[in-house]
Motif scaffolding. Structure first.
Motif, PDB file in Angstrom:
ATOM      1  N   GLU A   1      -8.463  -0.985   7.524  1.00 31.79           N
ATOM      2  CA  GLU A   1      -8.265  -0.249   6.271  1.00 31.79           C
ATOM      3  C   GLU A   1      -9.300  -0.657   5.218  1.00 31.79           C
ATOM      4  O   GLU A   1      -9.780   0.175   4.452  1.00 31.79           O
TER       5      GLU A   1
ATOM      6  N   ARG B   1      -3.709   6.365   7.610  1.00 28.79           N
ATOM      7  CA  ARG B   1      -4.163   5.835   8.896  1.00 28.79           C
ATOM      8  C   ARG B   1      -3.227   4.774   9.449  1.00 28.79           C
ATOM      9  O   ARG B   1      -3.415   4.287  10.553  1.00 28.79           O
ATOM     10  N   TYR B   2      -2.220   4.380   8.648  1.00 28.43           N
ATOM     11  CA  TYR B   2      -1.358   3.274   9.079  1.00 28.43           C
ATOM     12  C   TYR B   2      -0.560   3.559  10.361  1.00 28.43           C
ATOM     13  O   TYR B   2      -0.441   2.668  11.209  1.00 28.43           O
TER      14      TYR B   2
ATOM     15  N   GLU C   1     -12.349   1.213   5.744  1.00 29.00           N
ATOM     16  CA  GLU C   1     -12.150   2.641   5.483  1.00 29.00           C
ATOM     17  C   GLU C   1     -12.240   2.953   3.992  1.00 29.00           C
ATOM     18  O   GLU C   1     -12.786   3.975   3.597  1.00 29.00           O
ATOM     19  N   VAL C   2     -11.683   2.077   3.149  1.00 33.93           N
ATOM     20  CA  VAL C   2     -11.633   2.397   1.713  1.00 33.93           C
ATOM     21  C   VAL C   2     -12.825   1.843   0.937  1.00 33.93           C
ATOM     22  O   VAL C   2     -13.016   2.191  -0.232  1.00 33.93           O
TER      23      VAL C   2
ATOM     24  N   GLU D   1      -4.196   6.457  -2.268  1.00 33.19           N
ATOM     25  CA  GLU D   1      -5.343   5.891  -1.555  1.00 33.19           C
ATOM     26  C   GLU D   1      -6.193   5.090  -2.550  1.00 33.19           C
ATOM     27  O   GLU D   1      -6.559   5.615  -3.604  1.00 33.19           O
TER      28      GLU D   1
ATOM     29  N   ALA E   1      -5.593  -1.953   0.149  1.00 34.00           N
ATOM     30  CA  ALA E   1      -5.304  -1.175   1.355  1.00 34.00           C
ATOM     31  C   ALA E   1      -4.773  -2.043   2.493  1.00 34.00           C
ATOM     32  O   ALA E   1      -4.197  -1.532   3.449  1.00 34.00           O
TER      33      ALA E   1
ATOM     34  N   PRO F   1       0.840  -1.205   0.000  1.00 37.34           N
ATOM     35  CA  PRO F   1       0.000   0.000   0.000  1.00 37.34           C
ATOM     36  C   PRO F   1       0.876   1.256   0.000  1.00 37.34           C
ATOM     37  O   PRO F   1       1.852   1.323   0.740  1.00 37.34           O
ATOM     38  N   ASP F   2       0.521   2.230  -0.851  1.00 38.87           N
ATOM     39  CA  ASP F   2       1.404   3.370  -1.067  1.00 38.87           C
ATOM     40  C   ASP F   2       1.728   4.139   0.213  1.00 38.87           C
ATOM     41  O   ASP F   2       2.806   4.677   0.361  1.00 38.87           O
ATOM     42  N   LYS F   3       0.774   4.196   1.128  1.00 45.79           N
ATOM     43  CA  LYS F   3       1.013   5.014   2.325  1.00 45.79           C
ATOM     44  C   LYS F   3       1.615   4.212   3.478  1.00 45.79           C
ATOM     45  O   LYS F   3       1.939   4.777   4.520  1.00 45.79           O
TER      46      LYS F   3
END
Lengths: 147, 249, 121
Positions: free
Chosen positions: B210, A35-36, B213-214, B72, B158, A27-29
């Protein structure tokens, strides 16, 4: 876009498709944005749960050893390492529990036993109330201000 | 309509030429009411016909147009361009192998999906003469939310567990398995729970939340998985009691 | 080891969720009053004196609360730390790290039971 290499290829089919594919990226973040960080910090608060449980075991063990051992234990608590730890642990555990309670409604089914689930806000308010009530009453009682 | 321009930094990958994915920037005029998908379609139609991306219904039903927008996972047909600044990064879904540009490999997902037996399992097919199966509104509500999934796979993109555990069945498939376990018409829970308790099942989930959330359809896969965990704890304990009771009798 | 952990996963998860709830609610009280109040000398010495603490700890309700607040959070923490390790890319050593986390929780739980048992012995 993250350039780090994937750790595993979870979504790779058992038999490869007809064309070459580029490897997946995590995941990019993850782990430092979005939120990670909060999620990882929540997991890391497990350390506070464990260490504080061990410190509590030490307390009960000391009580079992008699008055002198208990007084030594109390002496130990005023050591700077313990003081710093307990400040961090109190903040960490409080944040941990409130985050847990905030996420709690998401885990509940449409019906809980024979009852329909209450509104999310009611569940969260109830759990927050429980936390702060136990904290207030427990602190006053254990601290000797009640009874 | 007021016209402004935005730069879209799009991931490109040609399996015949590129060793690894790279990015390409397109500065295009955008309309105020556009979604990200409209911008990609504009690029494809007016600027660069070689760009590959998946889409179909344009109304958040088909689940084809999932991509990472500014990192995201988003359903691009539902994601307004006006939510973003002058530069927007569009990349293929994370956690998936990339076939070309913004197109990801779906087969791995389909395999995981089938693993949970996402259909009604019954020992004996109900005869037509027996009539329809009655289900109360409450019984329907027990699983309806989990049946709204459109398989857009944003939840897989995610999930930090998906990127770490190769066998993890993943949010959408586990939630769908739970949906059938909750269905009064279904008798497949024992079979599914064995899969749920196995490697990569519900207990691999660490509740990062996650996926929920997404999720563009508010399916709440994370909630489904936590409920499935609790149900498996109870089933596991019950099976223990039943087995032991059997021996004693 | 991984097979054993997989088999025991339902009971571990049960202890884990109980540990988050119980630990999250009870441990802050202990940390605040004994850890911080006692450590900084902010709590009246009599309140944390041996006689009172001994009496509270040996009361049936006190003993039960102590048992819960000692044993369950160990499992909550162990499970969290194991999964944090996996999230940070440690799946390959999951067998070892998981065994270590749950090992500490198991031994700690046994010591906790013994510690309460001694109070009454």
């Amino acid at each position: 876009m993250s350039t780090s290499t994937p750790r595993v290829d979870s979504m790779k089919p058992a038999t490869p498709g007809p064309t070459r594919t580029a490897p997946p990226r995590p995941p990019d973040k993850f782990p430092s944005a979005g939120r990670y960080p909060a999620y990882l910090a929540f997991g890391a608060c497990g350390a506070f749960l464990m260490i504080s449980a061990l410190v509590l075991i030490g307390a009960v063990w000391a009580v079992g050893n008699g008055e002198a051992a208990w007084n030594d234990y109390r002496e130990l608590l005023s050591h700077p390492v313990f003081l710093v730890y307990h400040v961090a642990a109190f903040i960490g555990l409080t944040w941990f529990t409130l985050r847990l309670f905030r996420l709690f409604p998401a885990t509940q089914p449409y019906r809980i036993g024979p009852l329909k689930r209450p509104a999310d806000a009611v569940m969260v308010a109830g759990l927050y109330g429980l936390f702060f009530t136990v904290l207030a009453v427990g602190t006053l009682f254990l601290g000797g201000a009640l009874l | 309509m007021s016209q402004e321009t935005k730069t879209f930094v799009v991931t490109r990958f040609d399996p015949d030429k590129d060793e690894v994915p790279k990015t390409q920037s397109y500065e295009i005029p955008v309309e105020g009411d556009w979604k990200i998908l409209d911008a990609l379609n504009y690029i494809k139609d007016e600027v660069d016909p070689t760009l590959s991306h998946r889409w179909s219904c344009r109304m958040a039903v088909c689940g084809s147009c999932g991509m990472n927008v500014n990192g995201e996972p988003k359903l691009t047909c539902k994601d307004p361009v006006s939510n973003y600044g002058d530069t927007v990064e569009v990349a293929p879904l994370s956690n998936f192998p990339v076939v070309r540009d913004l197109v990801v490999e779906l087969e791995g997902f389909m395999e995981k999906f089938k693993a949970v037996k996402p259909w009604i399992v019954v020992a004996k097919e109900r005869a037509v003469e027996e009539g329809t199966t009655r289900q109360s509104p409450d019984e329907l509500a027990d699983f309806k939310q989990f049946s709204m999934c459109i398989n857009c796979m944003l939840c897989y993109a995610a999930c930090p567990v998906v990127s770490n555990e190769p066998d993890f069945i993943g949010p959408a498939a586990l939630a769908l398995g739970h949906r059938y376990n909750q269905d009064t018409r279904d008798e497949g829970a024992p079979e599914r729970n064995e899969i749920f308790r196995d490697e990569g099942g519900v207990f691999s989930c660490s509740f990062a939340n996650e996926c929920s959330e997404v999720c563009p359809k508010k399916v709440n896969p994370a909630g489904a998985i936590q409920q499935a965990k609790l149900r498996n704890v109870l089933d596991w304990a019950a099976s223990f009691v039943v087995k032991r009771g059997g021996k004693e009798s | 080891m991984k097979t054993l952990m997989l088999k025991l996963e339902p009971i571990i998860w049960g202890l884990f969720s109980g540990g988050m709830m119980v630990g999250g609610i009870l441990l802050p009280v202990f940390v605040l009053v004994v850890g911080l109040g006692g450590g900084f000398g902010a709590v009246d010495g009599q309140a944390l004196g041996y006689d009172r603490i001994q009496a509270l700890a040996t009361h049936p309700i006190g003993s039960l609360l102590l048992l819960a607040a000692m044993a369950l959070p160990l499992w909550g923490g162990a499970h969290h730390l194991r999964h944090l390790w996996i999230d940070l890319g440690g799946l390959k050593s999951d067998g070892l790290v998981g065994a270590l986390c749950y090992g500490v929780a198991l031994v700690g739980s046994l010591v906790a039971i013994l510690a309460v048992f001694r109070l009454h012995g």
